[in-house]
Design an enzyme around this catalytic site. Structure first.
Site, PDB file in Angstrom:
ATOM      1  N   MET A   1     109.017  21.171   0.881  1.00  0.00           N
ATOM      2  CA  MET A   1     108.911  20.285   2.009  1.00  0.00           C
ATOM      3  C   MET A   1     109.613  18.974   1.776  1.00  0.00           C
ATOM      4  O   MET A   1     110.232  18.417   2.646  1.00  0.00           O
ATOM      5  CB  MET A   1     107.443  20.044   2.328  1.00  0.00           C
ATOM      6  CG  MET A   1     107.205  19.228   3.551  1.00  0.00           C
ATOM      7  SD  MET A   1     105.468  19.004   3.861  1.00  0.00           S
ATOM      8  CE  MET A   1     105.056  17.804   2.617  1.00  0.00           C
ATOM      9  N   ASN A   2     109.517  18.424   0.618  1.00  0.00           N
ATOM     10  CA  ASN A   2     110.095  17.124   0.333  1.00  0.00           C
ATOM     11  C   ASN A   2     111.112  17.211  -0.770  1.00  0.00           C
ATOM     12  O   ASN A   2     110.963  17.986  -1.698  1.00  0.00           O
ATOM     13  CB  ASN A   2     109.011  16.135  -0.105  1.00  0.00           C
ATOM     14  CG  ASN A   2     107.976  15.921   0.959  1.00  0.00           C
ATOM     15  OD1 ASN A   2     108.309  15.939   2.138  1.00  0.00           O
ATOM     16  ND2 ASN A   2     106.742  15.742   0.570  1.00  0.00           N
TER      17      ASN A   2
ATOM     18  N   SER B   1     110.244  17.705   6.472  1.00  0.00           N
ATOM     19  CA  SER B   1     111.019  18.928   6.284  1.00  0.00           C
ATOM     20  C   SER B   1     112.153  18.590   5.326  1.00  0.00           C
ATOM     21  O   SER B   1     112.853  17.595   5.497  1.00  0.00           O
ATOM     22  CB  SER B   1     111.584  19.413   7.622  1.00  0.00           C
ATOM     23  OG  SER B   1     112.357  20.575   7.454  1.00  0.00           O
ATOM     24  N   SER B   2     112.318  19.408   4.299  1.00  0.00           N
ATOM     25  CA  SER B   2     113.266  19.098   3.229  1.00  0.00           C
ATOM     26  C   SER B   2     114.703  19.067   3.721  1.00  0.00           C
ATOM     27  O   SER B   2     115.043  19.628   4.772  1.00  0.00           O
ATOM     28  CB  SER B   2     113.159  20.148   2.115  1.00  0.00           C
ATOM     29  OG  SER B   2     111.886  20.150   1.542  1.00  0.00           O
ATOM     30  N   THR B   3     115.571  18.436   2.937  1.00  0.00           N
ATOM     31  CA  THR B   3     116.984  18.432   3.257  1.00  0.00           C
ATOM     32  C   THR B   3     117.522  19.860   3.268  1.00  0.00           C
ATOM     33  O   THR B   3     117.064  20.728   2.524  1.00  0.00           O
ATOM     34  CB  THR B   3     117.786  17.611   2.235  1.00  0.00           C
ATOM     35  OG1 THR B   3     117.730  18.270   0.980  1.00  0.00           O
ATOM     36  CG2 THR B   3     117.253  16.201   2.114  1.00  0.00           C
TER      37      THR B   3
END
Length: 439
Positions: A1-2, A148-150
């Site tokens: 997520m991060n 929401s992750s890159t």
């Protein structure tokens, strides 16, 4: 997520993985991806933005042909994230403030689409709020609590998972549901379980995945413990950093199954990627790979950071300066930096500084290294820790170990876990402390 914001440079394309596994749990499973349902909000502008995002990922070398590429092209991100926060305050400005953009508002649509497809992380929750039914507009103070992750990180890890139709997958840390949606697209939604500790995150993901025509099991709970209802799993993906590999997740892997997760510490600077395989004979083989990017830590970590005042002190203050003919280790010596973080914990690097700059915020020690000529560097240190000496110690041990960037992960009978270089010369114990929350 991060994602850990180590550097603006995207990670290199993954090298071929020696740990091969190609199991299908259900031989009758569909051979074609499960296409998302058509949605009126999937406008021409959104389709073009997705295509441009995928093109950029391909140009950077983090995405190649295959089902992950097809999923990223097909899945409308504005359905999964119809609202997102954009920070309006400067990084060190207090109190911070954000605007919550909403796709249903024409004035927000262009900026929101740019944000969703920029490749950057996307903030989706503020201060643990309910996500469904919230009004758009400004938010002040507090903190972002779900992201929401890159896309560079997500695309890379999804490809390393090697998803196949019919596989069962446990997605730990639902976030915006991007990983779960990609798994549904490739594997079919019947075998996908996505789990998050926050019921507001779970509720929003369930509704938005359903809008795409996907109905995976969307569960609220602690994913670091276990979720046995659909176990065992062919693939397990954890989208937040843990201090050590949760044994419950290893036990839920099928023969020829694979799990991926970031192993981290309180420092955000030097993450490792754990790749765990259960062999067909039931034995477990695992690696810890030094990587440039990883997921952020969950709520169980005491996060370390360099404050604006501390960064300014390091940049300008006087300390003890020595002239050195020893070059500082390059950023590409990822295995050394990974080992440094584990053997001498508590260090944080300022990746925004022009010169190599590292601080230890818990004790106030710091170090900066500036080039002053050909093969000459001024090394300035301050505080009770000699960070330059620590770096030189680990560098020597890392070189004696063969300069590895990949370490064996060993699970001992007493429950302890160790990372060890291939020749056994460099090793450290993984912290048995908190693993973080199940975001």
């Amino acid at each position: 997520m991060n994602q850990v914001p180590n550097s603006p440079v995207p990670p290199a394309a993954p090298s071929p993985d020696p740990l091969e596994c190609t199991v299908l749990s259900d031989p009758t499973a569909p051979a074609a991806p499960l296409q998302p349902a058509q949605h009126s909000a999937d406008t021409g502008e959104a389709v073009a933005a997705r295509a441009a995002m995928v093109d950029r990922l391909e140009e950077c070398g983090v995405l190649g042909p295959g089902p992950v590429r097809e999923a990223l092209l097909a899945l409308p991100r504005q359905i999964l994230m119809p609202q997102a926060y954009v920070r309006r305050s400067a990084p060190d400005e207090t109190p911070p403030w954000w605007d919550l953009l909403d796709f249903s508002r024409p004035a927000d649509r262009k900026e929101l689409l740019e944000r969703l497809h920029s490749g950057d992380s996307v903030s989706i929750q503020h201060d643990g709020e309910p996500i469904l039914g919230r009004p758009p507009g400004p938010r002040r103070r507090g903190a972002i609590t779900a992201m929401s992750s890159t896309m560079s990180l997500t695309a890379d890890l999804l490809q390393q998972l090697d998803l196949r139709p019919g596989q069962r997958m446990l997605d730990v840390g639902t976030g915006a549901g991007v990983t779960a949606a990609a798994a549904c697209f490739v594997c079919g939604d019947k075998g996908v379980v996505t789990l998050d500790i926050d019921p507001h995150v779970t509720a929003a993901a369930r509704e938005r995945l359903s809008a795409l025509g996907y109905r995976p099991a969307t569960v609220t709970g602690d994913g670091t413990a276990e979720w046995t209802d659909a176990a065992p799993y062919d693939r397990i993906f954890v989208s937040f950093a843990v201090r050590h590999v949760p044994q419950a997740l290893v036990e839920q892997l099928t023969p020829a199954g694979r799990a991926l997760m970031t192993l981290g510490t309180s420092s955000p600077s030097w993450p490792g990627l754990a790749v765990i395989e259960r062999r067909r004979d039931g034995s477990v083989e695992a690696q810890l790979r030094a990587v440039e990017f990883g997921h952020r830590a969950g709520a169980g970590f005491d996060r370390l950071f360099l404050s604006a005042a501390f960064r300014a002190e390091i940049a300008t203050a006087d300390g003890w300066t020595q002239r050195s003919m020893i070059a500082p280790p390059p950023d590409t010596a990822r295995g050394m930096w990974l080992a440094l973080d584990r053997l001498y914990p508590g260090l944080v690097r300022d990746f925004g500084a022009e010169d190599l700059t590292i601080g230890a915020p818990e004790c106030g020690s710091w170090m900066r290294v500036r080039p002053v000529g050909r093969r000459r560097w001024d090394v300035t240190t301050s505080g009770p820790r000699d960070i330059w000496a620590e770096i030189q110690d680990v560098t020597g041990r890392w070189r004696a170990a063969g300069e590895p960037d990949v370490f064996r992960l060993q699970f001992d009978a007493d429950g302890s876990q160790r990372a060890t270089s291939p020749n056994g010369a460099l090793t450290w114990q993984l912290s048995p402390g908190e693993t973080g929350d199940a975001r």
